[in-house]
Every structure is written in C-alpha cells, then in structure tokens.
Design an enzyme around this catalytic site. Structure first.
Site, PDB file in Angstrom:
ATOM      1  N   SER A 287       0.844  -1.199   0.000  1.00 31.68           N
ATOM      2  CA  SER A 287       0.000   0.000   0.000  1.00 31.68           C
ATOM      3  C   SER A 287       0.881   1.250   0.000  1.00 31.68           C
ATOM      4  O   SER A 287       1.692   1.425  -0.900  1.00 31.68           O
ATOM      5  CB  SER A 287      -0.963  -0.030   1.190  1.00 31.68           C
ATOM      6  OG  SER A 287      -1.911   1.001   1.125  1.00 31.68           O
ATOM      7  N   ASP A 390      -9.933  -2.545  -6.149  1.00 32.29           N
ATOM      8  CA  ASP A 390      -9.141  -1.463  -5.553  1.00 32.29           C
ATOM      9  C   ASP A 390      -9.255  -0.233  -6.454  1.00 32.29           C
ATOM     10  O   ASP A 390      -8.910  -0.289  -7.635  1.00 32.29           O
ATOM     11  CB  ASP A 390      -7.679  -1.897  -5.435  1.00 32.29           C
ATOM     12  CG  ASP A 390      -6.790  -0.847  -4.790  1.00 32.29           C
ATOM     13  OD1 ASP A 390      -7.322   0.188  -4.341  1.00 32.29           O
ATOM     14  OD2 ASP A 390      -5.571  -1.068  -4.734  1.00 32.29           O
ATOM     15  N   HIS A 420      -8.236  -4.081  -1.756  1.00 35.99           N
ATOM     16  CA  HIS A 420      -6.981  -3.484  -1.308  1.00 35.99           C
ATOM     17  C   HIS A 420      -6.545  -4.140   0.000  1.00 35.99           C
ATOM     18  O   HIS A 420      -7.349  -4.334   0.907  1.00 35.99           O
ATOM     19  CB  HIS A 420      -7.179  -1.981  -1.108  1.00 35.99           C
ATOM     20  CG  HIS A 420      -5.914  -1.227  -0.861  1.00 35.99           C
ATOM     21  ND1 HIS A 420      -5.137  -0.722  -1.886  1.00 35.99           N
ATOM     22  CD2 HIS A 420      -5.277  -0.898   0.290  1.00 35.99           C
ATOM     23  CE1 HIS A 420      -4.088  -0.099  -1.380  1.00 35.99           C
ATOM     24  NE2 HIS A 420      -4.143  -0.206  -0.058  1.00 35.99           N
TER      25      HIS A 420
END
Length: 458
Positions: A287, A390, A420
């Site tokens: 991320s 995502d 995600h």
C-alpha cells in the site's frame, strides 16, 4: 465479488478508520507542534494488534528480533530469520523433549542429558558444548545459547560468522495509509513470516514514522536511512571478520569483541553479519509502503556504487497507494470500494503531505508525473500486485506499463475478487488469494535472488 465476510468487515474497518482519521485531524490543532516531537515521531498506534518478537525459532520456523536503529527518531526494524540458516543435522523436539539428536551417526535418547561430541558419540568435552534440558540449546553451536541464569535465549550464530549460510534480504515497508499500521502488527508479522519461508530470505521490516506527527518526507527518509543502515552493517561485519572476531576470555563469562563505527554508535548485528547477503536485496512495499519502496529504489539507483555492498536487484509494489489530480477510470468507478475508499484515502493524504504544498500530483503520490531524476529505464525489475476491487488499480497498472515501455521487467499480477490489502490484512491472511499471492511473489523474486537463477517467469 468479495465474500460476505469481507463486505461486512469492510464496513467496520471503514467506520474505525474514519474515526481514527478524524481524531488525528483534530489533534493537529490541539497538539503542540514542536520540532522535537515531529522529528522523533511515532511508529505505531494504541489499539493495534501487536505480535511480540521471539528470537528463538517458532513453530513456523521463523525467529524475529526488534531493533531501534536511530537514537534521534523512533525508526525501528523487525528482522525475520527462517530456520534454514540452522544446521539441519541438529534436530530437536519442542516443549522440552530432546527427541532425537543426530550428527554423523551420534544420537541422544529422549530425556538423556549427556554431552554430545561434534564427530558423533558422547564425551566429556563435546565440540558443540553442553546440552541442557531446560532451554535446549548448544552454547557454541549453530543454534546459539540459552542460559539458566536468564541470559539471552534466542538464536545466536557461530562466533566468527564464517561458514554461515547466507540469505538474500527483503527490505519490507508496511501499509496503513501513512497514519496507522506498523512492522510489528499481527497482520504484517504474519505476512513477513510467510515471505521469509517462501523466499528463503531474511526479511527486514521497517517501522517508519507515521503521519500526522511526522509528515512527508519523514517516512521516505526513514526508508533510505534503513537501507543505508544495512550498508553500514555489511561494512562493519566485513571489518569484524577481517579482525577475527571471537569471544575474549572463553566460557560463560567471555565477552564478544566488538567493532563499532567512528562514533561508537553502531555495533555489528550478529544475524545480519552471519546470514545477510546484501548483494541480493529486494524492496517490497505494501500500500503506502509501496510508495516508499519505489522512492528508495530510485535513491538506490542514484547512489550507485556508493551503496556497496548493497545491491537492489528487484522491487515488489503491492497495491501501491498512487493517486493524481486527474482521476482514472477506476478512481471514478470504484471510488466507494471496500476498505480504503477514495474519501478516506484523501483524508490520509492530507495528513501526510505538507500543508503548504498539498497537491495530488506530489512526487510522493503520483509516480507518473514526478521529476525524472532517475530515468525509468534504470529502475530495478518491478513486480506490481493489483486487486480487482481497488480504486487505485489503474494508476498502478499505468506505472507498470511505463516501466515495460523502457524494457524493465515489470509484470503486474491482477487478482480476481480481491480488495486493497487482501494479501497482508490480518483477517485475510489465510484466504486462498492471500496465500497464492505470496507464492506468486516468491516465484518471481527468486529469479533475482537465487544464486542459480530461476527458470520460471511471468
């Protein structure tokens, strides 16, 4: 589509994350923004599920150790070491049962507290030292030391570090939207353990400073500082072996001869000195950690030979936290996606980027518009992991395509019915998609960290 459990969890996750972001935004106005507080920073939040480190090999075959490497900031590391570094001829049972211990034909029967010699059989002065039932560990052998007096009970490499198995190093950066997460959370700990075993590599997870206490560029500086610390450790270890490090005085009272840097601030870390092969270094970011990894990779390319003996051979970007001022198709279509939606991600960026220079086309946010101080063709091979649901996926794909245009090995893996953080979130770690993703990463990474190469490629 994601499962019902994921959908329900996403609702709760968004609720708690939204409250945390609002609390942090309000705290900016109330806190005393002293430079000392901002520079030292924090690397974890209250309420996170933390996994304690254990320097002995656990049931999954991985030992962990926490290090605080910078006295001026809260920057910390957690090292994950797989048990492949241990001499496999020495096996033992858990829970105090000595089981069967074999080496060149010798053995110790269950419960037998005799002494074991290096060349097999028993004797009064065994080459591997005394074997104790309560602690089960050889004082001078591959498995380190465990003392009844309450001394260090974890893994300790051979005294002079010569002949120890060398492993590639994966420098990992956790996720959390700049404001949460940590290198010691249960989710990140579980993911790094799995990665260490699958890749047969030493994983070094970076606990960088979080926002808003430490805004940009603090987290990026911590990433570079961690890589430079590894370089310094490699050089110190080389000096140590050159000077023939060993134990002074012998016996339990002996002390290790230390080699330190010019100011005496850095001491050789034995796990790294014995087992790290930093000529095979991979960067991996999750991320927002992917943004840090990409920055550190560019910095490593710029540094060139100044970073010797560290060599970054590849990087892995897992659902990177990229954004830009001109929305992509996925940023419009999936704006209200699961876990991290666009609204909360924007709040996180506002807490991270400088208040006086806030733009979604900031170099930390949009790699497609950043100043090209490093040509893309010089970037290391880059694997990008993407989730179907995502909202940031399109920009990650676009960056991967830009790398491929200049002949960089830059595949992207797109996982169906995923969200995600699907491969690293604590709740999702045991899902088939998470396990498959880790295995796919290991297959690709081994092309660049294996001493013999790897025949399989995407």
């Amino acid at each position: 589509m994601p499962s019902l459990a994921v959908k329900l969890y996403s609702v709760l996750f968004k609720f708690h994350l939204n409250r945390r972001l609002q609390t942090l935004a309000e705290s900016i106005d109330n806190q005393a923004n002293s430079s000392d507080c901002a520079s030292y920073g924090v690397v974890s939040r209250p309420g996170e599920n933390i996994a304690a480190s254990n320097p002995s090999f656990a049931e999954d075959g991985v030992a962990t150790k926490d290090l605080h490497i910078d006295p001026l900031t809260s920057l910390s590391l957690r090292i994950f070491l797989p048990d492949s570094v241990v001499n496999k001829d020495l096996s033992f049972m858990k829970n105090g049962d000595l089981g069967k211990l074999e080496k060149n034909g010798g053995f110790v029967k269950n419960g037998d507290l005799g002494k074991f010699e290096k060349n097999g059989g028993f004797g009064e002065k065994g080459g591997l030292g005394k074997l104790e039932k309560n602690g089960v560990f050889l004082k001078n052998g591959d498995l380190g030391r465990s003392e009844k007096s309450g001394g260090y009970g974890g893994y300790l490499p051979e005294n002079n570090w010569r002949g120890c198995k060398k492993l590639p190093v994966i420098l990992q950066f956790h996720g959390g939207g700049w404001v949460s997460g940590g290198n010691d959370t249960v989710g990140n700990d579980g993911f790094c353990r799995r990665l260490a075993k699958l890749c047969d590599a030493m994983v070094v997870s970076v606990g960088y400073r979080l926002a808003p206490e430490s805004r940009y560029p603090a987290a990026f500086e911590d990433g570079v500082k961690a890589l430079n610390w590894l370089r310094k450790q490699a050089n110190l270890a080389e000096c140590s072996t050159s000077y023939g490090m060993g134990w002074i005085g012998g016996g339990e009272g002996g002390k290790r001869r230390q080699i330190v840097d010019g100011f005496g601030a850095e001491v050789v870390e034995p796990w790294l000195a014995a087992h790290a092969d930093l000529s095979r270094c991979v960067l991996l970011g999750v991320s927002c950690g992917a943004n840090i990894a990409n920055f550190v990779a560019r910095n490593a390319v710029q540094a060139g030979k100044l970073l010797d003996p560290v060599r970054v051979v590849a990087q892995v970007l897992m659902y990177p936290f990229f954004i830009g001022s001109i929305p992509t198709r996925s940023e419009i279509k999936l704006a209200n996606s699961y876990l991290y939606d666009k609204t909360m991600s924007m709040m996180a960026w506002k807490l991270f980027l400088p208040e006086d220079n806030f733009t979604l086309d900031h170099p930390a946010a949009n790699p497609l518009l950043m100043e090209r101080d490093v040509p893309l063709k010089n970037m290391p091979p880059t694997l990008t992991v993407i989730a179907e649901h995502d909202w940031m996926r399109d920009r990650a794909i676009a960056y991967s395509e830009e790398l491929r245009k200049v002949n960089v090995d830059a595949p992207h893996l797109d996982y169906k019915d995923t969200v995600h953080d699907f491969a690293t979130l604590e709740m999702l770690l045991k899902t088939p998609q998470a396990q498959a993703c880790s295995e796919d990463i290991a297959i690709w990474v081994k092309k660049y960290i294996s001493l013999r190469g790897h025949e399989f490629s995407y």
